[in-house]
Write a protein that holds these residues in place. Structure first.
Motif, PDB file in Angstrom:
ATOM      1  N   VAL A  12     141.689  71.359  21.091  1.00  0.00           N
ATOM      2  CA  VAL A  12     141.458  70.083  21.760  1.00  0.00           C
ATOM      3  C   VAL A  12     142.277  69.007  21.056  1.00  0.00           C
ATOM      4  O   VAL A  12     142.720  69.195  19.920  1.00  0.00           O
ATOM      5  N   GLU A  13     142.461  67.899  21.723  1.00  0.00           N
ATOM      6  CA  GLU A  13     143.248  66.804  21.163  1.00  0.00           C
ATOM      7  C   GLU A  13     142.681  66.385  19.807  1.00  0.00           C
ATOM      8  O   GLU A  13     141.484  66.261  19.636  1.00  0.00           O
ATOM      9  N   GLY A  14     143.541  66.185  18.868  1.00  0.00           N
ATOM     10  CA  GLY A  14     143.140  65.819  17.507  1.00  0.00           C
ATOM     11  C   GLY A  14     143.154  67.025  16.589  1.00  0.00           C
ATOM     12  O   GLY A  14     143.814  67.017  15.566  1.00  0.00           O
ATOM     13  N   ASN A  15     142.419  68.057  16.958  1.00  0.00           N
ATOM     14  CA  ASN A  15     142.403  69.280  16.147  1.00  0.00           C
ATOM     15  C   ASN A  15     143.793  69.884  16.050  1.00  0.00           C
ATOM     16  O   ASN A  15     144.248  70.249  14.974  1.00  0.00           O
ATOM     17  N   ASN A  16     144.459  70.007  17.190  1.00  0.00           N
ATOM     18  CA  ASN A  16     145.767  70.656  17.196  1.00  0.00           C
ATOM     19  C   ASN A  16     146.864  69.783  16.594  1.00  0.00           C
ATOM     20  O   ASN A  16     147.968  70.247  16.376  1.00  0.00           O
ATOM     21  N   GLU A  17     146.565  68.520  16.313  1.00  0.00           N
ATOM     22  CA  GLU A  17     147.521  67.663  15.619  1.00  0.00           C
ATOM     23  C   GLU A  17     147.396  67.831  14.101  1.00  0.00           C
ATOM     24  O   GLU A  17     148.389  67.764  13.384  1.00  0.00           O
ATOM     25  N   LEU A  18     146.197  68.057  13.629  1.00  0.00           N
ATOM     26  CA  LEU A  18     145.944  68.178  12.194  1.00  0.00           C
ATOM     27  C   LEU A  18     146.130  69.610  11.698  1.00  0.00           C
ATOM     28  O   LEU A  18     146.718  69.833  10.647  1.00  0.00           O
ATOM     29  N   ILE A  19     145.663  70.559  12.458  1.00  0.00           N
ATOM     30  CA  ILE A  19     145.762  71.968  12.069  1.00  0.00           C
ATOM     31  C   ILE A  19     147.015  72.563  12.680  1.00  0.00           C
ATOM     32  O   ILE A  19     147.210  72.523  13.886  1.00  0.00           O
ATOM     33  N   LYS A  20     147.878  73.109  11.843  1.00  0.00           N
ATOM     34  CA  LYS A  20     149.091  73.783  12.303  1.00  0.00           C
ATOM     35  C   LYS A  20     148.769  75.263  12.454  1.00  0.00           C
ATOM     36  O   LYS A  20     148.542  75.958  11.471  1.00  0.00           O
ATOM     37  N   GLY A  25     145.650  76.768   9.231  1.00  0.00           N
ATOM     38  CA  GLY A  25     144.408  77.228   9.835  1.00  0.00           C
ATOM     39  C   GLY A  25     144.729  77.871  11.164  1.00  0.00           C
ATOM     40  O   GLY A  25     145.869  78.248  11.420  1.00  0.00           O
ATOM     41  N   GLN A  26     143.716  77.967  11.984  1.00  0.00           N
ATOM     42  CA  GLN A  26     143.911  78.584  13.287  1.00  0.00           C
ATOM     43  C   GLN A  26     143.303  77.729  14.380  1.00  0.00           C
ATOM     44  O   GLN A  26     142.217  77.186  14.227  1.00  0.00           O
ATOM     45  N   VAL A  27     144.038  77.634  15.453  1.00  0.00           N
ATOM     46  CA  VAL A  27     143.569  76.943  16.647  1.00  0.00           C
ATOM     47  C   VAL A  27     143.263  78.036  17.665  1.00  0.00           C
ATOM     48  O   VAL A  27     144.102  78.895  17.926  1.00  0.00           O
ATOM     49  N   PHE A  28     142.061  78.033  18.204  1.00  0.00           N
ATOM     50  CA  PHE A  28     141.688  79.089  19.129  1.00  0.00           C
ATOM     51  C   PHE A  28     141.241  78.527  20.463  1.00  0.00           C
ATOM     52  O   PHE A  28     140.835  77.380  20.567  1.00  0.00           O
TER      53      PHE A  28
END
Length: 70
Positions: A12-20, A25-28
């Motif tokens: 979601v917006e924000g998470n995917n900007e901070l977490i690479k 980390g992981q974006v799922f």
């Protein structure tokens, strides 16, 4: 992140900007992927801590504020 813990976040917006994804980390986008990702905790935690210190330490934040007011 500063404590060196792995970050597993939803896409979601924000998470995917901070977490690479794959680095700090992981974006799922689904639960199955999140469960698989939790098996590699140490690697992502160290990368996340390094990124937070490099980008968001008090020294770095002061440098950024100084640039704004120059």
């Amino acid at each position: 992140m500063y404590m060196g813990k792995k970050c597993v976040v939803s896409d979601v917006e924000g998470n995917n900007e901070l977490i690479k994804d794959g680095e700090t980390g992981q974006v799922f986008d689904n639960v199955e992927k999140a469960c698989r990702l939790l098996s590699n905790v140490d690697y992502y935690g160290k990368e996340a801590k390094t990124m937070i210190i490099d980008k968001y330490s008090s020294d770095k934040m002061c440098e950024k504020y100084e640039k704004v007011y120059e």
